[in-house]
Write a protein that holds these residues in place. Structure first.
Motif, PDB file in Angstrom:
ATOM      1  N   LYS A  24       0.638  -1.128  -0.133  1.00  0.00           N
ATOM      2  CA  LYS A  24       0.201  -0.017   0.016  1.00  0.00           C
ATOM      3  C   LYS A  24       0.748   1.165  -0.076  1.00  0.00           C
ATOM      4  O   LYS A  24       0.535   2.268  -0.311  1.00  0.00           O
ATOM      5  CB  LYS A  24      -0.925  -0.074   1.255  1.00  0.00           C
ATOM      6  N   GLN A  25       1.875   1.278   0.603  1.00  0.00           N
ATOM      7  CA  GLN A  25       2.807   2.390   0.701  1.00  0.00           C
ATOM      8  C   GLN A  25       3.887   2.631  -0.888  1.00  0.00           C
ATOM      9  O   GLN A  25       4.669   3.482  -0.827  1.00  0.00           O
ATOM     10  CB  GLN A  25       3.846   2.144   1.800  1.00  0.00           C
ATOM     11  N   GLY A  26       3.496   1.698  -1.595  1.00  0.00           N
ATOM     12  CA  GLY A  26       4.287   1.812  -3.111  1.00  0.00           C
ATOM     13  C   GLY A  26       5.598   0.987  -2.832  1.00  0.00           C
ATOM     14  O   GLY A  26       6.346   1.023  -3.817  1.00  0.00           O
ATOM     15  N   LEU A  27       5.621   0.431  -1.733  1.00  0.00           N
ATOM     16  CA  LEU A  27       7.332  -0.442  -1.587  1.00  0.00           C
ATOM     17  C   LEU A  27       7.171  -1.909  -2.302  1.00  0.00           C
ATOM     18  O   LEU A  27       6.196  -2.417  -2.148  1.00  0.00           O
ATOM     19  CB  LEU A  27       7.560  -0.653  -0.200  1.00  0.00           C
ATOM     20  N   SER A  28       8.264  -2.107  -3.276  1.00  0.00           N
ATOM     21  CA  SER A  28       8.362  -3.559  -3.632  1.00  0.00           C
ATOM     22  C   SER A  28       8.274  -4.523  -2.602  1.00  0.00           C
ATOM     23  O   SER A  28       8.880  -4.365  -1.516  1.00  0.00           O
ATOM     24  CB  SER A  28       9.721  -3.563  -4.265  1.00  0.00           C
ATOM     25  N   GLN A  29       7.443  -5.505  -2.729  1.00  0.00           N
ATOM     26  CA  GLN A  29       7.444  -6.545  -1.650  1.00  0.00           C
ATOM     27  C   GLN A  29       7.682  -7.897  -2.236  1.00  0.00           C
ATOM     28  O   GLN A  29       7.263  -8.328  -3.318  1.00  0.00           O
ATOM     29  CB  GLN A  29       6.037  -6.528  -1.095  1.00  0.00           C
ATOM     30  N   PHE A  30       8.374  -8.870  -1.415  1.00  0.00           N
ATOM     31  CA  PHE A  30       8.564 -10.155  -1.779  1.00  0.00           C
ATOM     32  C   PHE A  30       7.657 -10.838  -0.573  1.00  0.00           C
ATOM     33  O   PHE A  30       8.063 -10.787   0.661  1.00  0.00           O
ATOM     34  CB  PHE A  30       9.921 -10.387  -1.446  1.00  0.00           C
ATOM     35  N   VAL A  31       6.832 -11.754  -0.902  1.00  0.00           N
ATOM     36  CA  VAL A  31       5.965 -12.563  -0.069  1.00  0.00           C
ATOM     37  C   VAL A  31       6.588 -14.051  -0.303  1.00  0.00           C
ATOM     38  O   VAL A  31       6.368 -14.601  -1.087  1.00  0.00           O
ATOM     39  CB  VAL A  31       4.616 -12.466  -0.171  1.00  0.00           C
ATOM     40  N   LEU A  44      21.472 -17.407   1.916  1.00  0.00           N
ATOM     41  CA  LEU A  44      21.196 -16.228   1.418  1.00  0.00           C
ATOM     42  C   LEU A  44      19.864 -16.208   0.578  1.00  0.00           C
ATOM     43  O   LEU A  44      19.515 -17.228  -0.053  1.00  0.00           O
ATOM     44  CB  LEU A  44      22.274 -15.772   0.390  1.00  0.00           C
ATOM     45  N   TYR A  45      18.961 -15.259   0.280  1.00  0.00           N
ATOM     46  CA  TYR A  45      18.100 -15.104  -0.678  1.00  0.00           C
ATOM     47  C   TYR A  45      18.544 -14.246  -1.662  1.00  0.00           C
ATOM     48  O   TYR A  45      19.138 -12.796  -1.137  1.00  0.00           O
ATOM     49  CB  TYR A  45      16.908 -14.383   0.226  1.00  0.00           C
ATOM     50  N   ALA A  46      18.442 -14.262  -2.915  1.00  0.00           N
ATOM     51  CA  ALA A  46      18.668 -13.380  -3.877  1.00  0.00           C
ATOM     52  C   ALA A  46      17.225 -12.908  -4.401  1.00  0.00           C
ATOM     53  O   ALA A  46      16.461 -13.603  -5.301  1.00  0.00           O
ATOM     54  CB  ALA A  46      19.340 -13.967  -4.953  1.00  0.00           C
ATOM     55  N   LEU A  47      16.661 -11.741  -4.185  1.00  0.00           N
ATOM     56  CA  LEU A  47      15.503 -11.025  -4.373  1.00  0.00           C
ATOM     57  C   LEU A  47      15.360 -10.052  -5.381  1.00  0.00           C
ATOM     58  O   LEU A  47      16.280  -8.986  -5.311  1.00  0.00           O
ATOM     59  CB  LEU A  47      14.952 -10.617  -3.424  1.00  0.00           C
ATOM     60  N   TYR A  48      14.999 -10.501  -6.555  1.00  0.00           N
ATOM     61  CA  TYR A  48      14.737  -9.378  -7.745  1.00  0.00           C
ATOM     62  C   TYR A  48      13.562  -8.696  -7.990  1.00  0.00           C
ATOM     63  O   TYR A  48      12.367  -9.275  -8.002  1.00  0.00           O
ATOM     64  CB  TYR A  48      14.992 -10.261  -9.218  1.00  0.00           C
ATOM     65  N   CYS A  49      13.831  -7.427  -7.752  1.00  0.00           N
ATOM     66  CA  CYS A  49      12.603  -6.677  -7.817  1.00  0.00           C
ATOM     67  C   CYS A  49      12.706  -5.939  -9.426  1.00  0.00           C
ATOM     68  O   CYS A  49      13.461  -5.222  -9.817  1.00  0.00           O
ATOM     69  CB  CYS A  49      12.820  -5.454  -6.861  1.00  0.00           C
ATOM     70  N   TYR A  69      10.368  -6.109   2.019  1.00  0.00           N
ATOM     71  CA  TYR A  69       9.937  -4.876   1.503  1.00  0.00           C
ATOM     72  C   TYR A  69      11.166  -4.041   1.161  1.00  0.00           C
ATOM     73  O   TYR A  69      12.239  -4.026   1.684  1.00  0.00           O
ATOM     74  CB  TYR A  69       9.271  -4.062   2.411  1.00  0.00           C
ATOM     75  N   GLY A  70      11.247  -3.614  -0.245  1.00  0.00           N
ATOM     76  CA  GLY A  70      12.223  -2.801  -0.840  1.00  0.00           C
ATOM     77  C   GLY A  70      12.165  -1.477  -0.052  1.00  0.00           C
ATOM     78  O   GLY A  70      11.913  -0.343  -0.701  1.00  0.00           O
ATOM     79  N   SER A  71      12.059  -1.307   1.246  1.00  0.00           N
ATOM     80  CA  SER A  71      12.260   0.015   1.976  1.00  0.00           C
ATOM     81  C   SER A  71      13.542   0.481   2.100  1.00  0.00           C
ATOM     82  O   SER A  71      14.567  -0.023   1.730  1.00  0.00           O
ATOM     83  CB  SER A  71      11.529  -0.361   3.211  1.00  0.00           C
ATOM     84  N   LYS A  72      13.444   1.845   2.637  1.00  0.00           N
ATOM     85  CA  LYS A  72      14.975   2.498   2.832  1.00  0.00           C
ATOM     86  C   LYS A  72      15.935   1.621   3.725  1.00  0.00           C
ATOM     87  O   LYS A  72      17.041   1.706   3.718  1.00  0.00           O
ATOM     88  CB  LYS A  72      14.482   3.906   3.239  1.00  0.00           C
ATOM     89  N   ARG A  73      15.032   1.172   4.934  1.00  0.00           N
ATOM     90  CA  ARG A  73      15.695   0.182   5.812  1.00  0.00           C
ATOM     91  C   ARG A  73      16.562  -1.020   5.136  1.00  0.00           C
ATOM     92  O   ARG A  73      17.583  -1.398   5.533  1.00  0.00           O
ATOM     93  CB  ARG A  73      14.766  -0.103   6.815  1.00  0.00           C
TER      94      ARG A  73
END
Length: 86
Positions: A24-31, A44-49, A69-73
């Motif tokens: 909802k905040q427009g952040l890329s998400q991986f579920v 390791l996880y290799a998460l492609y956005c 989530y592809g957040s700033k953090r």
């Protein structure tokens, strides 16, 4: 895991995921179903956005919930290819 990386010191088990969705905040998400990928089996996880055209290389023990989530953090993991050398 999807593949194994031999970095000369260790064999690292890597799980690959991709996402083109946002929350909802427009952040890329991986579920993902973390229970299916125990940290003792995955290093390791290799998460492609697709939206950012970037990989997030994340140590398995850093993902505690069913979502990433592809957040700033989490930008610290963006294109963190150096983690394959550990």
């Amino acid at each position: 895991y999807d593949f194994v990386v031999d970095n000369g010191k260790n064999l690292l088990r890597v799980q690959v995921k991709s996402s083109s969705t946002t929350n909802k905040q427009g952040l890329s998400q991986f579920v993902m179903h973390i229970n299916d990928y125990k940290s003792h089996k995955i290093h390791l996880y290799a998460l492609y956005c697709y939206l950012k055209k970037s990989f997030y290389i994340v140590p398995a023990d850093k993902i505690k919930t069913n979502a990433f989530y592809g957040s700033k953090r989490n930008e610290v993991y963006k294109d963190s290819w150096h983690l394959f050398k550990k």
